[in-house]
Enzyme design. Structure first.
Site, short mmCIF file in Angstrom:
data_model
loop_
_atom_site.label_atom_id
_atom_site.label_comp_id
_atom_site.label_asym_id
_atom_site.label_seq_id
_atom_site.Cartn_x
_atom_site.Cartn_y
_atom_site.Cartn_z
N ASN A 15 0.79 -1.18 0.08
CA ASN A 15 0.08 0.19 -0.06
C ASN A 15 1.04 1.06 0.02
OD1 ASN A 15 -2.46 1.25 2.51
ND2 ASN A 15 -2.33 1.37 0.23
N ASN A 66 -6.26 10.44 -0.12
CA ASN A 66 -6.69 9.26 -1.07
C ASN A 66 -6.15 9.80 -2.43
OD1 ASN A 66 -7.77 7.13 0.77
ND2 ASN A 66 -9.77 8.42 0.84
N CYS A 75 -4.78 6.01 8.71
CA CYS A 75 -4.50 4.96 7.68
C CYS A 75 -3.44 4.10 8.56
CB CYS A 75 -3.74 5.65 6.57
SG CYS A 75 -3.00 4.59 5.46
N ASN A 77 -1.29 1.41 7.26
CA ASN A 77 -0.28 1.36 6.64
C ASN A 77 0.75 2.26 6.86
OD1 ASN A 77 -0.50 -1.40 5.98
ND2 ASN A 77 -1.74 -0.95 4.42
N ASN A 163 -11.78 5.03 10.42
CA ASN A 163 -12.27 5.12 9.10
C ASN A 163 -13.33 4.19 8.89
OD1 ASN A 163 -10.37 3.26 8.72
ND2 ASN A 163 -9.59 4.04 6.92
N HIS A 165 -15.48 0.70 7.39
CA HIS A 165 -15.06 -0.53 6.78
C HIS A 165 -16.46 -1.30 6.68
CE1 HIS A 165 -10.72 -0.06 6.09
NE2 HIS A 165 -11.00 0.77 7.21
N ASN A 196 -14.95 1.86 2.83
CA ASN A 196 -13.80 0.75 2.32
C ASN A 196 -14.39 -0.75 2.35
OD1 ASN A 196 -11.27 2.99 2.52
ND2 ASN A 196 -12.25 3.31 4.26
N GLU A 214 -10.55 0.25 -1.55
CA GLU A 214 -10.36 1.37 -0.80
C GLU A 214 -11.24 2.42 -1.25
OE1 GLU A 214 -6.94 2.94 1.10
OE2 GLU A 214 -6.09 1.03 1.08
N ARG A 215 -12.08 3.01 -0.24
CA ARG A 215 -12.67 4.25 -0.43
C ARG A 215 -11.62 5.42 -1.01
NH1 ARG A 215 -14.99 7.80 4.61
NH2 ARG A 215 -13.12 7.62 5.04
N CYS A 223 -4.55 -2.89 3.34
CA CYS A 223 -5.09 -2.01 3.89
C CYS A 223 -5.09 -2.18 5.45
CB CYS A 223 -6.61 -1.83 3.34
SG CYS A 223 -7.35 -0.30 4.44
N GLY A 224 -4.27 -1.25 6.00
CA GLY A 224 -4.01 -1.66 7.65
C GLY A 224 -5.27 -1.55 8.39
N THR A 225 -6.07 -0.39 8.36
CA THR A 225 -7.31 -0.22 9.09
C THR A 225 -8.34 -1.50 8.42
OG1 THR A 225 -7.99 1.48 7.55
CG2 THR A 225 -7.22 2.18 9.55
N GLY A 226 -8.23 -1.67 7.18
CA GLY A 226 -9.01 -2.82 6.57
C GLY A 226 -8.68 -4.03 7.22
N1 LIG Z 1 -8.94 4.84 1.90
C1 LIG Z 1 -9.04 4.66 3.26
C2 LIG Z 1 -7.76 5.42 3.84
C3 LIG Z 1 -6.47 4.91 3.57
C4 LIG Z 1 -6.65 3.46 4.63
C5 LIG Z 1 -5.20 2.70 4.44
N2 LIG Z 1 -4.78 2.30 3.26
C6 LIG Z 1 -4.90 2.04 5.52
O1 LIG Z 1 -3.74 1.24 5.41
O2 LIG Z 1 -5.42 1.81 6.54
C7 LIG Z 1 -10.16 5.81 3.80
O3 LIG Z 1 -10.78 6.57 2.92
O4 LIG Z 1 -10.78 5.59 4.84
#
Ligand SMILES: N[C@@H](CCC[C@H](N)C(=O)O)C(=O)O
Length: 282
Positions: A15, A66, A75, A77, A163, A165, A196, A214-215, A223-226
């Site tokens: 990412n 983004n 984010c 990552n 964020n 998901h 997301n 990803e959104r 995606c780390g949060t994902g």
């Molecule tokens: N697209 C996400 C923001 C980025 C998240 C990311 N890639 C991660 O690693 O968490 C959003 O719009 O919430």
């Protein structure tokens, strides 16, 4: 006036973002620049733009944009890559860093090898179910939404990691046509702020294969949060325990949902790709 902006391209599990130290190179219109610089053929090429700055509440701050220019609250990552950037470039000698983000202060624990950061554990805080009302104070029961797209029915769990998901478990991830279904779910009327989207398949004890739309950036390698949202949704729906390895297209992350603190801990590598500079006409 033309200015030269120095940046570093970094990735976490594939990412990839453009990182700018705004204490040296202030950026006035990050929304616009993220779009221009992220473009693969005409720009630098990335999933978005990350600004590193100062903070009066923490050691440093992070802002994340983004590829379509929209700003996100968190984010996973990028937070690991910022830990590596700060330590490896000598901006800090701390191995425990407080990072100010739009979704609160996150704690980064740096793991070193040969004097450099090779992986980072981020305390991602307590997950919540509604994207808009995350206050970091408590976990709520997660909701499973029935969603219909083009006559096809899906059941998804919404999890906010700062964020939003939507996690959908499937029997065979190879059957998912992500470029087609991803944007439809991201922009579904159920999610006015967009969302997301993660499709996930349980591979075995503690192993989850996940692909993400990803959104604001589309398909990314990770995606780390994902990954955190997927591990949380797997636990809440009885598909996994509190420790999971989430395997994405670009690499894996280890996710632990700590029982005592209810905080989610994400561990994974952070990699520098190259340093560069680009001209900016103000
Ligand atoms: N697209 C996400 C923001 C980025 C998240 C990311 N890639 C991660 O690693 O968490 C959003 O719009 O919430």
């Amino acid at each position: 006036m033309t200015r030269t902006i120095k940046f570093t391209k970094m990735h976490g599990a594939g990412n990839d973002y453009i990182y700018v130290d705004t204490t040296r190179f202030p950026i006035e219109h990050p929304e616009e620049l993220s779009k221009i610089w992220s473009a693969p053929h005409t720009g630098i090429g990335s999933d978005g733009l990350v600004l590193i700055g100062t903070s009066d509440k923490a050691d440093f701050s992070m802002r994340i944009f983004n590829a379509d220019g929209s700003e996100a609250r968190m984010c996973g990552n990028a937070s690991r890559c910022i830990g590596k950037y700060l330590f490896d470039y000598g901006l800090t000698s701390k191995t425990k860093i407080m990072l100010d983000t739009l979704s609160g202060i996150k704690v980064l624990n740096l793991h070193l090898a040969d004097g450099k950061v090779n992986s980072v554990t981020v305390d991602m805080g307590i997950p919540a179910d509604e994207p808009a009302d995350y206050d970091g104070k408590g976990a709520k029961p997660m909701k499973e939404h029935p969603i219909e797209v083009d006559g096809e029915r899906y059941a998804g769990t919404t999890v906010s990691m700062g964020n939003p998901h939507l996690v959908i478990f499937v029997n065979d991830i190879e059957d998912v046509d992500l470029p087609v279904i991803g944007p439809k779910l991201e922009n579904h009327s159920l999610f006015p702020e967009r969302i997301n989207v993660e499709f996930a398949q349980i591979l075995g004890e503690g192993k989850i294969r996940m692909r993400v739309w990803e959104r604001g950036s589309g398909i990314t390698q990770a995606c780390g949060t994902g990954a955190c949202a997927t591990a949380v949704a797997a636990f809440l729906t009885g598909r996994a325990g509190r420790d999971s390895t989430v395997i994405m297209d670009g690499g894996s992350l280890n996710i632990r949902w700590d029982i005592a603190t209810r905080h989610v801990l994400m561990t994974g590598e952070a990699t520098k790709v190259f340093d560069g500079e680009i001209e900016l006409i103000d």
